[in-house]
Design a protein around this motif. Structure first.
Motif, PDB file in Angstrom:
ATOM      1  N   GLY A   7       0.850  -1.190   0.000  1.00 29.39           N
ATOM      2  CA  GLY A   7       0.000   0.000   0.000  1.00 29.39           C
ATOM      3  C   GLY A   7       0.883   1.236   0.000  1.00 29.39           C
ATOM      4  N   SER A   8       0.228   2.394   0.009  1.00 27.03           N
ATOM      5  CA  SER A   8       0.998   3.632   0.005  1.00 27.03           C
ATOM      6  C   SER A   8       1.644   3.879   1.365  1.00 27.03           C
ATOM      7  N   VAL A   9       2.845   4.455   1.311  1.00 30.14           N
ATOM      8  CA  VAL A   9       3.495   5.010   2.519  1.00 30.14           C
ATOM      9  C   VAL A   9       3.766   6.448   2.111  1.00 30.14           C
ATOM     10  N   PHE A  11       3.218  11.056   2.662  1.00 33.15           N
ATOM     11  CA  PHE A  11       3.015  12.280   3.439  1.00 33.15           C
ATOM     12  C   PHE A  11       1.576  12.711   3.217  1.00 33.15           C
ATOM     13  N   ASP A  12       0.913  13.113   4.275  1.00 29.25           N
ATOM     14  CA  ASP A  12      -0.457  13.628   4.177  1.00 29.25           C
ATOM     15  C   ASP A  12      -0.510  15.045   4.745  1.00 29.25           C
ATOM     16  N   ALA A  13      -1.426  15.849   4.222  1.00 33.35           N
ATOM     17  CA  ALA A  13      -1.752  17.136   4.859  1.00 33.35           C
ATOM     18  C   ALA A  13      -3.264  17.127   5.030  1.00 33.35           C
ATOM     19  N   GLY A  26       1.667   9.407   6.646  1.00 30.53           N
ATOM     20  CA  GLY A  26       0.413   8.687   6.453  1.00 30.53           C
ATOM     21  C   GLY A  26       0.633   7.577   5.450  1.00 30.53           C
ATOM     22  N   GLY A  27      -0.429   7.283   4.720  1.00 28.30           N
ATOM     23  CA  GLY A  27      -0.346   6.210   3.720  1.00 28.30           C
ATOM     24  C   GLY A  27      -1.054   4.980   4.237  1.00 28.30           C
ATOM     25  N   ALA A  28      -1.734   4.303   3.310  1.00 33.98           N
ATOM     26  CA  ALA A  28      -2.541   3.143   3.686  1.00 33.98           C
ATOM     27  C   ALA A  28      -1.706   2.073   4.387  1.00 33.98           C
ATOM     28  N   SER A  92     -17.474  12.661   5.537  1.00 28.65           N
ATOM     29  CA  SER A  92     -17.138  12.790   4.116  1.00 28.65           C
ATOM     30  C   SER A  92     -15.996  13.793   3.978  1.00 28.65           C
ATOM     31  N   ARG A  93     -15.252  13.672   2.874  1.00 28.82           N
ATOM     32  CA  ARG A  93     -14.094  14.538   2.695  1.00 28.82           C
ATOM     33  C   ARG A  93     -13.864  14.791   1.212  1.00 28.82           C
ATOM     34  N   ASP A  94     -13.126  15.844   0.925  1.00 31.73           N
ATOM     35  CA  ASP A  94     -12.697  16.105  -0.445  1.00 31.73           C
ATOM     36  C   ASP A  94     -11.203  15.872  -0.512  1.00 31.73           C
ATOM     37  N   GLY A 123      -3.258  -3.034   0.485  1.00 35.71           N
ATOM     38  CA  GLY A 123      -3.766  -1.714   0.865  1.00 35.71           C
ATOM     39  C   GLY A 123      -3.908  -0.839  -0.365  1.00 35.71           C
ATOM     40  N   ASN A 124      -4.552   0.289  -0.179  1.00 35.14           N
ATOM     41  CA  ASN A 124      -4.847   1.213  -1.266  1.00 35.14           C
ATOM     42  C   ASN A 124      -3.582   1.575  -2.057  1.00 35.14           C
ATOM     43  N   LEU A 125      -3.634   1.337  -3.351  1.00 32.87           N
ATOM     44  CA  LEU A 125      -2.470   1.509  -4.228  1.00 32.87           C
ATOM     45  C   LEU A 125      -2.941   1.303  -5.663  1.00 32.87           C
ATOM     46  N   THR A 148      -9.454  -0.446  -1.646  1.00 38.68           N
ATOM     47  CA  THR A 148      -9.236   0.478  -2.753  1.00 38.68           C
ATOM     48  C   THR A 148     -10.046   1.742  -2.509  1.00 38.68           C
ATOM     49  N   MET A 149     -10.081   2.630  -3.471  1.00 38.14           N
ATOM     50  CA  MET A 149     -10.880   3.849  -3.290  1.00 38.14           C
ATOM     51  C   MET A 149     -11.369   4.387  -4.633  1.00 38.14           C
ATOM     52  N   ASN A 150     -12.266   5.387  -4.570  1.00 36.50           N
ATOM     53  CA  ASN A 150     -12.884   5.939  -5.779  1.00 36.50           C
ATOM     54  C   ASN A 150     -11.853   6.494  -6.773  1.00 36.50           C
ATOM     55  N   PHE A 151     -10.732   7.009  -6.270  1.00 44.26           N
ATOM     56  CA  PHE A 151      -9.687   7.539  -7.152  1.00 44.26           C
ATOM     57  C   PHE A 151      -9.345   6.539  -8.269  1.00 44.26           C
ATOM     58  N   TRP A 152      -9.190   5.270  -7.888  1.00 42.59           N
ATOM     59  CA  TRP A 152      -8.810   4.237  -8.864  1.00 42.59           C
ATOM     60  C   TRP A 152     -10.001   3.830  -9.722  1.00 42.59           C
ATOM     61  N   THR A 233      -8.765  10.286   9.052  1.00 41.84           N
ATOM     62  CA  THR A 233      -7.806   9.770   8.061  1.00 41.84           C
ATOM     63  C   THR A 233      -7.182   8.458   8.535  1.00 41.84           C
ATOM     64  N   GLY A 234      -7.182   7.489   7.652  1.00 38.96           N
ATOM     65  CA  GLY A 234      -6.536   6.221   7.986  1.00 38.96           C
ATOM     66  C   GLY A 234      -7.422   5.265   8.769  1.00 38.96           C
ATOM     67  N   ALA A 235      -8.648   5.703   9.101  1.00 38.00           N
ATOM     68  CA  ALA A 235      -9.518   4.820   9.890  1.00 38.00           C
ATOM     69  C   ALA A 235      -9.805   3.526   9.123  1.00 38.00           C
ATOM     70  N   GLY A 236     -10.035   3.665   7.806  1.00 33.64           N
ATOM     71  CA  GLY A 236     -10.323   2.479   6.980  1.00 33.64           C
ATOM     72  C   GLY A 236      -9.137   1.523   6.935  1.00 33.64           C
ATOM     73  N   ASP A 237      -7.952   2.086   6.857  1.00 28.27           N
ATOM     74  CA  ASP A 237      -6.743   1.250   6.785  1.00 28.27           C
ATOM     75  C   ASP A 237      -6.449   0.614   8.151  1.00 28.27           C
ATOM     76  N   THR A 238      -6.670   1.383   9.190  1.00 27.90           N
ATOM     77  CA  THR A 238      -6.447   0.869  10.541  1.00 27.90           C
ATOM     78  C   THR A 238      -7.437  -0.267  10.815  1.00 27.90           C
TER      79      THR A 238
HETATM   80  P1  AMP Z   1      -8.399   6.205   4.565  1.00 32.36           P
HETATM   81  O1  AMP Z   1      -8.729   7.419   5.404  1.00 32.36           O
HETATM   82  O2  AMP Z   1      -8.458   4.928   5.321  1.00 32.36           O
HETATM   83  O3  AMP Z   1      -9.176   6.171   3.279  1.00 32.36           O
HETATM   84  O4  AMP Z   1      -6.869   6.324   4.127  1.00 32.36           O
HETATM   85  C1  AMP Z   1      -6.177   7.529   4.071  1.00 32.36           C
HETATM   86  C2  AMP Z   1      -4.763   7.266   3.581  1.00 32.36           C
HETATM   87  O5  AMP Z   1      -4.813   6.823   2.231  1.00 32.36           O
HETATM   88  C3  AMP Z   1      -3.915   8.514   3.609  1.00 32.36           C
HETATM   89  O6  AMP Z   1      -2.908   8.365   4.577  1.00 32.36           O
HETATM   90  C4  AMP Z   1      -3.367   8.664   2.193  1.00 32.36           C
HETATM   91  O7  AMP Z   1      -1.974   8.847   2.168  1.00 32.36           O
HETATM   92  C5  AMP Z   1      -3.745   7.387   1.500  1.00 32.36           C
HETATM   93  N1  AMP Z   1      -4.240   7.615   0.135  1.00 32.36           N
HETATM   94  C6  AMP Z   1      -5.049   8.610  -0.305  1.00 32.36           C
HETATM   95  N2  AMP Z   1      -5.272   8.502  -1.629  1.00 32.36           N
HETATM   96  C7  AMP Z   1      -4.597   7.398  -2.051  1.00 32.36           C
HETATM   97  C8  AMP Z   1      -4.431   6.758  -3.325  1.00 32.36           C
HETATM   98  N3  AMP Z   1      -5.007   7.209  -4.421  1.00 32.36           N
HETATM   99  N4  AMP Z   1      -3.650   5.632  -3.352  1.00 32.36           N
HETATM  100  C9  AMP Z   1      -3.070   5.148  -2.248  1.00 32.36           C
HETATM  101  N5  AMP Z   1      -3.183   5.722  -1.029  1.00 32.36           N
HETATM  102  C10 AMP Z   1      -3.936   6.833  -0.924  1.00 32.36           C
END
Ligand code: AMP
Length: 310
Positions: A7-9, A11-13, A26-28, A92-94, A123-125, A148-152, A233-238
């Protein structure tokens, strides 16, 4: 049992109604590894970062028992960066910014000693990279869970569907389940998504808990009503880390045990949202996890007596 996490590792803002962070870690895969490390002692991470990623954070993951041999550090390149802003309801978030950077050309290399894991958490990637990882394993794992997420869905739908067809469990949120299936009803959506391949589907509903689907069965796990929700942020991954970590620890992938795993996932996620980023889940104690699991049991346990109408 051994658990491979990709998954992603990153930086988040993050901006929430309660505050704003500069670039934090951050990162999934970061959230997943930390969360699963409370259950499994055999967590190995395959991911990529740029040279801007702090060594202290890699040392921290190692201190949690996470093997980072498969974490590539790309000289002269930048880590994945994501920025998001939460709405007032915090559900919800943007997404404000997604800079793929090192993820753009990520070629996942799985160290020989981690190439036949029993459990895999994708993880999300990029879906193509998730697929490559599965193709590069020496053995078929006991269980593959994918997030995964809507981005993909927006930019790589066909690749995503192919990856989905290769996994046992898919976890997505309610909005994404609707987007992927084209169905508003989550029951109809679950049927369509399971027909794509996964035998199990978890639909996350943020502060409204999570649903676990399998064949015609459905199980609901509530989310703990919390006094302080600071940053989701990260709740889904956690959640995913707790879920698969519990399954790897108990070595049981039955639907019954997945019900327990989904509660442990929710326990871990309930900590995550209490502070910004990974802060709250970095140093949990077993006693804190046990106490929260007990709160979850109390939350929904009821001794229902069916009374006959007189
Ligand atoms: P979550 O809140 O569980 O959806 O995950 C948030 C984490 O997902 C953040 O720490 C981001 O760095 C990471 N993230 C956001 N968009 C992507 C993406 N398109 N691909 C992989 N990781 C992402």
């Amino acid at each position: 049992m051994s658990l491979l996490v990709i998954g992603s590792v990153a930086f988040d803002a993050i901006e929430t109604p309660f505050g704003k962070t500069d670039k934090i870690i951050g990162g999934a895969a970061t959230y997943i590894s930390i969360s699963s490390s409370y259950f499994s002692k055999e967590v190995a991470l395959v991911a990529v970062v740029g040279e801007d990623f702090p060594q202290s954070k890699i040392d921290f993951l190692n201190s949690k028992g996470v093997d980072t041999t498969g974490l590539q550090i790309k000289e002269g390149e930048k880590s994945f960066f994501w920025s998001g802003r939460y709405h007032n309801d915090m559900n919800s978030r943007d997404t404000l910014v997604t800079e793929l950077n090192v993820l753009e050309n990520f070629d996942p290399i799985i160290p020989q000693e981690h190439s036949s894991p029993e459990f895999v958490m994708l993880g999300n990637l990029t879906p193509q990279v998730q697929q490559t990882v599965l193709n590069r394993l020496s053995n078929k794992p006991r269980l593959v869970v994918m997030d995964t997420m809507n981005f993909w869905m927006d930019i790589a739908l066909e690749d995503l569907k192919k990856t989905i067809s290769m996994v046992d469990v898919l976890t997505i949120n309610d909005e994404e389940a609707r987007q992927l299936s084209g169905e508003y009803s989550l029951i109809k959506a679950s049927r369509k998504i399971m027909a794509m391949g996964p035998k199990f589907l978890i639909i996350k509903k943020g502060e409204h808990g999570a649903l676990l689907f399998h064949q015609d069965e459905v199980f609901f796990a509530p989310a703990l009503p919390l006094e302080e929700v600071f940053d989701p942020t990260g709740a889904g991954d956690t959640f995913a880390g707790g879920f698969i970590g519990y399954l790897a620890k108990t070595e049981d992938v039955s639907f019954e045990n997945m019900k327990r795993a989904i509660i442990y996932g929710s326990v871990m996620a309930s900590f995550c949202v209490e502070k910004f980023g990974t802060e709250r889940i970095e140093n949990l104690t077993q006693a804190e996890i046990d106490a929260r699991a007990a709160q979850f049991m109390a939350l929904s346990q009821v001794d229902l007596k069916i009374v006959e109408r007189g």
